[in-house]
Write a protein that holds these residues in place. Sequence first.
Motif, PDB file in Angstrom:
ATOM      1  N   LEU A 163      46.254  13.075  14.157  1.00 43.25           N
ATOM      2  CA  LEU A 163      44.957  13.216  13.514  1.00 43.25           C
ATOM      3  C   LEU A 163      44.270  11.864  13.389  1.00 43.25           C
ATOM      4  O   LEU A 163      44.900  10.852  13.077  1.00 43.25           O
TER       5      LEU A 163
ATOM      6  N   ASP B  71      51.152  13.315   6.349  1.00 42.88           N
ATOM      7  CA  ASP B  71      50.067  12.351   6.265  1.00 42.88           C
ATOM      8  C   ASP B  71      50.606  10.926   6.215  1.00 42.88           C
ATOM      9  O   ASP B  71      51.748  10.676   5.834  1.00 42.88           O
TER      10      ASP B  71
ATOM     11  N   PRO C 113      40.307   9.858  12.108  1.00 46.87           N
ATOM     12  CA  PRO C 113      39.249   9.995  11.096  1.00 46.87           C
ATOM     13  C   PRO C 113      38.085  10.822  11.609  1.00 46.87           C
ATOM     14  O   PRO C 113      37.793  10.854  12.800  1.00 46.87           O
ATOM     15  N   TYR C 114      37.418  11.485  10.663  1.00 47.71           N
ATOM     16  CA  TYR C 114      36.206  12.249  10.963  1.00 47.71           C
ATOM     17  C   TYR C 114      35.203  11.984   9.852  1.00 47.71           C
ATOM     18  O   TYR C 114      35.496  12.196   8.679  1.00 47.71           O
TER      19      TYR C 114
ATOM     20  N   GLU D  32      39.567  16.849  10.834  1.00 48.59           N
ATOM     21  CA  GLU D  32      39.927  15.553  11.379  1.00 48.59           C
ATOM     22  C   GLU D  32      39.744  15.646  12.892  1.00 48.59           C
ATOM     23  O   GLU D  32      39.454  16.721  13.414  1.00 48.59           O
ATOM     24  N   THR D  33      39.930  14.559  13.579  1.00 49.87           N
ATOM     25  CA  THR D  33      39.794  14.597  15.036  1.00 49.87           C
ATOM     26  C   THR D  33      41.172  14.593  15.674  1.00 49.87           C
ATOM     27  O   THR D  33      42.038  13.805  15.295  1.00 49.87           O
TER      28      THR D  33
ATOM     29  N   TYR E  22      41.489  10.268   7.634  1.00 47.66           N
ATOM     30  CA  TYR E  22      42.775  10.937   7.677  1.00 47.66           C
ATOM     31  C   TYR E  22      43.697  10.278   8.690  1.00 47.66           C
ATOM     32  O   TYR E  22      43.279   9.611   9.621  1.00 47.66           O
TER      33      TYR E  22
ATOM     34  N   ASN F 278      35.963  10.997   6.168  1.00 46.19           N
ATOM     35  CA  ASN F 278      37.349  11.341   5.860  1.00 46.19           C
ATOM     36  C   ASN F 278      38.280  10.474   6.699  1.00 46.19           C
ATOM     37  O   ASN F 278      38.304  10.582   7.918  1.00 46.19           O
TER      38      ASN F 278
ATOM     39  N   PRO G 143      43.700   5.477   7.635  1.00 53.62           N
ATOM     40  CA  PRO G 143      43.170   6.034   8.889  1.00 53.62           C
ATOM     41  C   PRO G 143      44.037   5.643  10.078  1.00 53.62           C
ATOM     42  O   PRO G 143      44.494   4.511  10.187  1.00 53.62           O
TER      43      PRO G 143
END
Length: 897
Positions: free
Chosen positions: A210, A240, A212-213, A192-193, A218, A216, A244
Motif C-alpha cells: 500500500l 500497517d 499513500p493516497y 490507498e494506492t 498509509y 492519507n 508512508p
Amino acid sequence: MKALSCLFLQFPFRKCALLMLLLGMASLGLCQIPQQHVYATGTGTNNPSVAVISGFDKNSASGSLAAIPGSPFPAHNAAPMAVDGQGKFLFVAGPTSIAMYAIDPASGMLTEVPRSPIPYVPIPGSQQPPSNPLSIATEPTGQFVYVGFQNGDYPGNPEGNSSITPFVIDTSNATLGPTLDLGPQWSIDFNETPTSLYVEPSGRHLYVALGPYSENLYAGFDVYDIDGDTGELENLNAVDTPGPSQISAMDPKGRFLFQAYGQYNSWLSSFQLSPADGSVTAITSIFVDYTMVHGIVVDPSGNFLYVNVGGAPASFNTYSIDQTTGALTQLSSSTQIAFPFGQWTVADPQGPYLYTLLNGSVHGFQSDPTAGTVTELSGSPFTDGSANYYESGLCITNTNPQASSGPYLEISGGGPFPQTPVGTISPQTITVILSNIGDVTMSLSSLAIAGDATHSFSETNNCPNTLVPQASCQATLSFTPAVTGVLQATLQITDNAPGSPQSVSISGVGTSSTTQPQVSLSSSNLGFGSQTQGTSSTPQVITLNNTGNAPLHVSAVTLTGSYPKDWTQTNTCAVPLAAQGTCTISVTFSPSDNGILSAVLTVADDAPSSPQTINLYGNAPPAALVSPATSGGSTVATVPAGTTATYNLQVVPGPSFSGTINLTCSGAPFGAVCTVPASVAVGNGAATPFTVSISTLSSSQAAVFPLLPRPPSGPLRPQPGFSLAFFAALLLFALTLRSRMQSQAPRWLASVTAVLLVTALVFSGIGCGSAGSSQIQTQPPPQSAATPAIQPAAGTYYAAQSVTITDATAGATIHYTTDGSTPTASSPTYQAAIPLSSLTTVQALAIAPNYANSAVASATFKFQTPSGTITLTSTATPSGSSTHLALTPIQLTLTVQ
C-alpha cells in the motif's frame, strides 16, 4: 541380444557410439530448464514517443544476455509488465488498456495477439474505467492477471479511488486467439494506492503493498486469498507500518516481505508470511538513513536484502536476512560491496543473477549467496543493438516456484446464508472444499461448528481421516436460525498442517416469523464467458425463491447498467409467488457491442430486501476482426509521392458469425484517395482477404507552364517624321510610275523611292520603341502599372492553398489566368482568393488608367500528399439482418517520400 546384434551389424562401432551419444544428449535435453527470456520496456532515444519492448535470451551458465531475433518489438506503451506463470504471454499495463503478447517458447519472439490491446472497462454503475496502473502480477498456474490502478473505476467511492482488477486469461477461442476476460469479481476498491503486487510461489495469496493516497499516508500490506477456480480475491488480513511507504520487495521463496517507509527519513520493516493461511506478521523495523530509499531487492537465494538509499552520491546497503524470522542485520561497511541498481530490478530464482534498469540500460549482476557480494556480469550493460532508453518495466520468464514441503491445507468456499425465518431450514446450503496442496499426507482430526450461534448451523462431510497430496474433500453447511438477527459461527478444522486449527466464518440472518415474503436468489452474478458480437448465448436461468411466509409480488424485472441493450430477459414471476415458491428469470446475452460488457438485472417486489440486483457480465469478441493478411499483410506502407500504396488485409469472422462486413475509409491526408471494397462477405470462421489502395499526389505529376514574354507596353503610335517620309515616298513613286509608262525612268529613281518608303516605316515606329530624327521632339511613354503580387509564394505545399493577388497601383484592375495562357484585358478579373489544390500556374496582369500595362506576374504552385494515418472503419451486418454492429477501427499508416 542376438537380434539386437544383428540389427547393428552393418554399422561400424564408432557410428554406433556416436548415435548412442546423441541419444544420450537428447535425453538430457528433455530435462533441461526451459530457455529463460528477459524483457524490458522503454522508448527510443531519438523518438521518446515510440514505445518498444526489447527481449534477451539468458545464458544459464554465465547469466549474460543476448538479443532475441527481431528485438526490439513495437509496443503501445512503456509501462509495468509481467509474464504469466507458464511463460506463454507477456502483459504490458498501459494507461487505458493492457497489451498481450504471445511468447515463442524457443526463440522468445513476441507476437501481439489479435484482440490486443484490451481496454479497461468500468464496473456496473460507473461510467469511468480504471486508469494509470501502478502494478501488475500473475500467478503460477497461468490463469489470472491482477492489475493495480492509481485511478479506480468509481470516483467518489468512500472506499477510495484506487482499485485492483482481476483478469482471466482466456485461450478458448482458436479463431480469434487468446485474450483477457474480466473476472467475476470486477474490482476491489482501496483508499490507498496498490503500489506493488506480489503472489507467493504456491499461488494461493496476493499481497498488496500500500502507498499513500491524497492526505492519507498509509503503508503496509493487504493480504488476499486467491480462489483457484475463478481468481476472485478474499481479504484475509492487513498489516500497517508507522509511516508512508516508499518501496517494497518479497523474497523469492515467498517467506518474507520488506517495506521501506518514512516521510522525511527512511526505515525498513520486515514481515513474516504464514505458510498456512498467508497472514502477515510484523517482525522488526530498523532505521536506514535521513534520505528516501529508491529501491530494494532480495537476492535469488533469499539470504540478503540490497537497499538503494539514494542521496548524492547514492549509497547502497546490504542486509543479511534471518532465515527463520526475516529480521534484518546490516553488513559492516568493510564487508559489504556496493550494488548499484534501479527501481526496476528482478532476481532470477534459476541462477544467482539479478537484472536491473540503470540509467536507461539493462545491467546484469551475480550475487554470492554466502557473502552477499555482487559483481557485474561480463558484457553488462546488454543491448539488442537499438538505442533505446529503458525505465518502465523489467521481467524474466520461467521463474518456476518451489514446491511447498509438508502438508498444507487450502480452504475454498463458504459465505453467508440468505435471510431465513426463525425455525425454518434455509433452502440454500454452503459447500466448503478442503484440499491438501502439500507434498505429504495430511491427517484430519475433526470438523466442527464453533462459536456463539452453534445451534443455528450444522455440517456434514465426506472427509476421510487422511488426505493424500492433491486430494480434496468437502463439508456441507446448513442453516436453521434459532433466533432473529445476525447469527455467526465458524467451521473449525483440526489437522496436522501448519496453522491448525483453521476456521471458516459462516453467518446468516434469522428473520421474524411475522407474515412477510423474503427473496433468495440462486446467484448474484451471471458470467456469460465469450459470446461473439451479433450472436446470442444459451440462456442462463436465475431461480428466485420466496423464503418468507407470505405471498411475494414481483412488480418489475428490468435491465440497467452500462450495456443493458446487450441482454434480454424473460421470467415466470408475473403472478404472486406463494411462500416457499419459486420462479425463474432467463437471461440471454446478445451483444451488439464488443469488448468486456456489463449490465445489472434488477428485481422490484414487496419483500423487505427489494430491490434485488444481479450483476451480468460477458466478453464479446468482435463479429469480425480486420487485420493484416496472413501472408504479406501490413497496416504500414511507404511509397514515393505520386504512386499508390497497397495494404493487403483480411477479415476473420468471430465464432458462429456470418454476414457482411461494411468498410469505409476516413482521414486520408491531403491529395490521397482511399479505395476500399464497400463490403466483404464472411462466414464459417474463414479469413477473407481484401485490399485497400491509397493513391498519392506528387508535385511533378504535371508539366510546369513556361514563363511567357512580356507583352507590348502600350498601343502603337505613329512617330514624328512619318508624314514627311510618307509623302516624299508617295511623290517619288508617282514619278517612277510615270517614267516607266514613258519607258524613260532613270535607274536611281526606283532606288530613292524604296529608301523613302523604308524611312517612312522607321518613322512610323513599327517594331521599335522609338524612332525619328534627333531634330524631332517626341513624347515620353506613360509609366507602367506595378507588377501584381501573388501570395503565398510559389512552391510545394502539403495542403490546399488560398491564393490572393494584390497590386500597388491605385485603381488598377487585375486580370489573371490559371490555364497557362498570358493574361489580357479580356482575362477573368480578380475579385476573391483563388482556392488551389493541384498543380497550377497563376499569372496576373494589372491595367490602370493613364498607365501602361504591368509586367505579367507568375507563380507556380505544386502539391504533394504528406505522410499520415487513415482510419479504416468497419461495421458488421449479420445474415438476415439490417443491423450494423460497430467494430473496432484500425489505423493504416502511410509514409510518403
